[in-house]
Design a protein around this motif. Structure first.
Motif, mmCIF file in Angstrom:
data_model
loop_
_atom_site.group_PDB
_atom_site.id
_atom_site.type_symbol
_atom_site.label_atom_id
_atom_site.label_comp_id
_atom_site.label_asym_id
_atom_site.label_seq_id
_atom_site.Cartn_x
_atom_site.Cartn_y
_atom_site.Cartn_z
ATOM 1 N N LEU A 1 12.238 -5.601 -1.670
ATOM 2 C CA LEU A 1 12.459 -4.177 -1.945
ATOM 3 C C LEU A 1 11.362 -3.601 -2.826
ATOM 4 O O LEU A 1 10.897 -2.481 -2.609
ATOM 5 N N ILE A 2 10.947 -4.347 -3.842
ATOM 6 C CA ILE A 2 9.885 -3.865 -4.740
ATOM 7 C C ILE A 2 8.597 -3.640 -3.957
ATOM 8 O O ILE A 2 7.931 -2.601 -4.100
ATOM 9 N N ALA A 3 8.223 -4.616 -3.124
ATOM 10 C CA ALA A 3 6.975 -4.502 -2.365
ATOM 11 C C ALA A 3 7.020 -3.338 -1.383
ATOM 12 O O ALA A 3 6.082 -2.534 -1.294
ATOM 13 N N VAL A 4 8.117 -3.234 -0.633
ATOM 14 C CA VAL A 4 8.244 -2.160 0.356
ATOM 15 C C VAL A 4 8.306 -0.802 -0.338
ATOM 16 O O VAL A 4 7.674 0.167 0.108
ATOM 17 N N ASP A 5 9.056 -0.716 -1.438
ATOM 18 C CA ASP A 5 9.172 0.547 -2.160
ATOM 19 C C ASP A 5 7.820 1.007 -2.693
ATOM 20 O O ASP A 5 7.498 2.199 -2.653
ATOM 21 N N LYS A 6 7.008 0.087 -3.186
ATOM 22 C CA LYS A 6 5.702 0.466 -3.740
ATOM 23 C C LYS A 6 4.807 1.051 -2.643
ATOM 24 O O LYS A 6 4.146 2.079 -2.852
ATOM 25 N N ILE A 7 4.779 0.413 -1.478
ATOM 26 C CA ILE A 7 3.958 0.940 -0.387
ATOM 27 C C ILE A 7 4.487 2.289 0.089
ATOM 28 O O ILE A 7 3.722 3.247 0.269
ATOM 29 N N ALA A 8 5.816 2.383 0.291
ATOM 30 C CA ALA A 8 6.400 3.636 0.783
ATOM 31 C C ALA A 8 6.181 4.767 -0.212
ATOM 32 O O ALA A 8 5.913 5.914 0.178
ATOM 33 N N ASP A 9 6.287 4.461 -1.501
ATOM 34 C CA ASP A 9 6.100 5.490 -2.523
ATOM 35 C C ASP A 9 4.666 6.009 -2.533
ATOM 36 O O ASP A 9 4.430 7.219 -2.599
ATOM 37 N N LEU A 10 3.699 5.104 -2.439
ATOM 38 C CA LEU A 10 2.296 5.520 -2.480
ATOM 39 C C LEU A 10 1.899 6.282 -1.220
ATOM 40 O O LEU A 10 1.226 7.314 -1.295
#
Length: 377
Positions: free
Chosen positions: A23-32
């Motif tokens: 979730l952390i990895a996916v959230d970081k990419i989606a947020d950026l």
């Protein structure tokens, strides 16, 4: 699976969306990616220019009436990386009166299926069939057998996520201290008593439980020996090293720097390289798909702008801007926009050279005319 400090049940199936590291990895990419503005561009003889019209506003400001552009892009990226297993599908709604785009509605990817038919494919969603012309189909990691369809990371991540979940459960049991004895008691002889739980409890009751809290124990010197146990650490049972290796593997598969998952420290160069590669790559997928499915003009295309995502220090940003201003490549108002300042009506001219004169007045300098006419020889 049994350890010396307690029983840890084997971890069963866990969805990738329930694992915090994924979730952390996916959230970081989606947020950026969702922070990037979407520009409608036109290819001209003088270069690519930004177009501002009703279509550009629709895509960059209000693609779907119930979501902002950031939320809309965020969902698309999370679908690509996680929920859609490499796919995200958006329905193109058209106003029957104006024939303009009304809404770009994201599908719930759990209800989407695909069907091959006569060299083409169709999308089924909630009992309806859609052709590729009716939707925007975003794809990441094309499937080698069905190139129109994406392929996610579910299979590759399953065992790694299972290992991390097992490590977390082991760590929780370990840290609770429930199964770690603080003392080892060595008892001389009395084999029969030590052979059963009742016998061991009798020894405890006889020599230890009768002593009130805070008072010293009085025990036979030659009969019982008491030693304190040095507690094991997570490092002793290799939990930390194993978890870090799995986190690095997750980071590598999804494409984020490992420090996002708590392994290592922040590195500015690595972060900027992450923007240049992974984030820009997903931005290219989104912009090219939008261009293919929404635009008819061969000179128009969409572009996601990543400039604001880089890790800049303010002095670096100003320094780069000043050099562009000095070289007649940027207006001072554009530099003010970079650093978040309002435009100034007196700073819209291009200036040049060390005297910072307007570009249109460069030929009026005295040194280019042979000096001041009023000067005596």
């Amino acid at each position: 699976m049994t350890f010396g400090f307690g029983n840890v049940d084997t971890v069963g199936y866990t969805r990738l969306s329930d694992n915090p590291d994924v979730l952390i990895a996916v959230d970081k990419i989606a947020d950026l990616v969702s922070n990037m503005t979407i520009h409608l561009m036109e290819n001209t003889e003088e270069g690519d220019k930004r177009v501002r019209n009703q279509l550009s506003r629709k895509i960059d400001v209000e693609p779907y009436r119930n979501m902002t552009r950031k939320g809309w892009i965020y969902k698309i990226v999370r679908d690509l990386l996680l929920y859609g297993d490499g796919n995200s599908v958006v329905h193109i709604g058209v106003d029957p009166v104006t024939t303009f785009i009304s809404d770009l509605t994201p599908f719930q990817m759990g209800a989407v299926t695909y069907e091959d038919r006569d060299g083409d494919y169709f999308i089924h969603y909630n009992g309806r069939e859609y052709s590729p012309d009716e939707v925007i189909h975003f794809v990441i990691n094309p499937d080698p057998n069905y190139p129109y369809k994406g392929k996610g990371y579910r299979v590759a991540l399953q065992d790694i996520v299972k290992n991390l979940n097992q490590a977390t459960k082991t760590k929780n049991n370990f840290m609770s201290g429930k199964y770690m004895p603080s003392l080892i008691i060595s008892v001389d002889a009395m084999t029969e008593e030590l052979a059963s739980k009742e016998g061991r409890d009798n020894i405890m009751d006889k020599y230890f439980d009768e002593t009130e809290g805070g008072k010293p124990w009085i025990i036979p010197a030659d009969l019982i020996k008491v030693e304190q146990v040095k507690p094991l650490s997570l490092k002793d049972i290799a939990i930390v090293e194993g978890a870090e290796l799995d986190k690095k593997t997750i980071a590598g598969l999804i494409g984020v720097p490992a420090f996002f998952l708590g392994v290592g420290t922040f590195n500015k160069e690595e972060f900027n390289n992450f923007i240049n590669t992974r984030i820009s790559s997903i931005g290219q997928i989104i912009s090219q798909t939008l261009t293919r499915d929404l635009l008819f003009s061969p000179n128009w295309f969409f572009r996601l702008n990543p400039r604001t995502l880089y890790s800049y220090d303010l002095p670096e940003l100003i320094g780069a801007g000043v050099q562009l201003v000095d070289r007649n490549s940027m207006r001072r108002n554009e530099l003010r926009d970079w650093v978040g300042l309002d435009p100034d009506s007196e700073m819209n001219e291009l200036i040049i050279l060390e005297n910072y004169i307007p570009a249109g007045s460069i030929g009026d300098q005295n040194k280019l005319k042979g000096g001041n006419e009023d000067e005596s020889n």
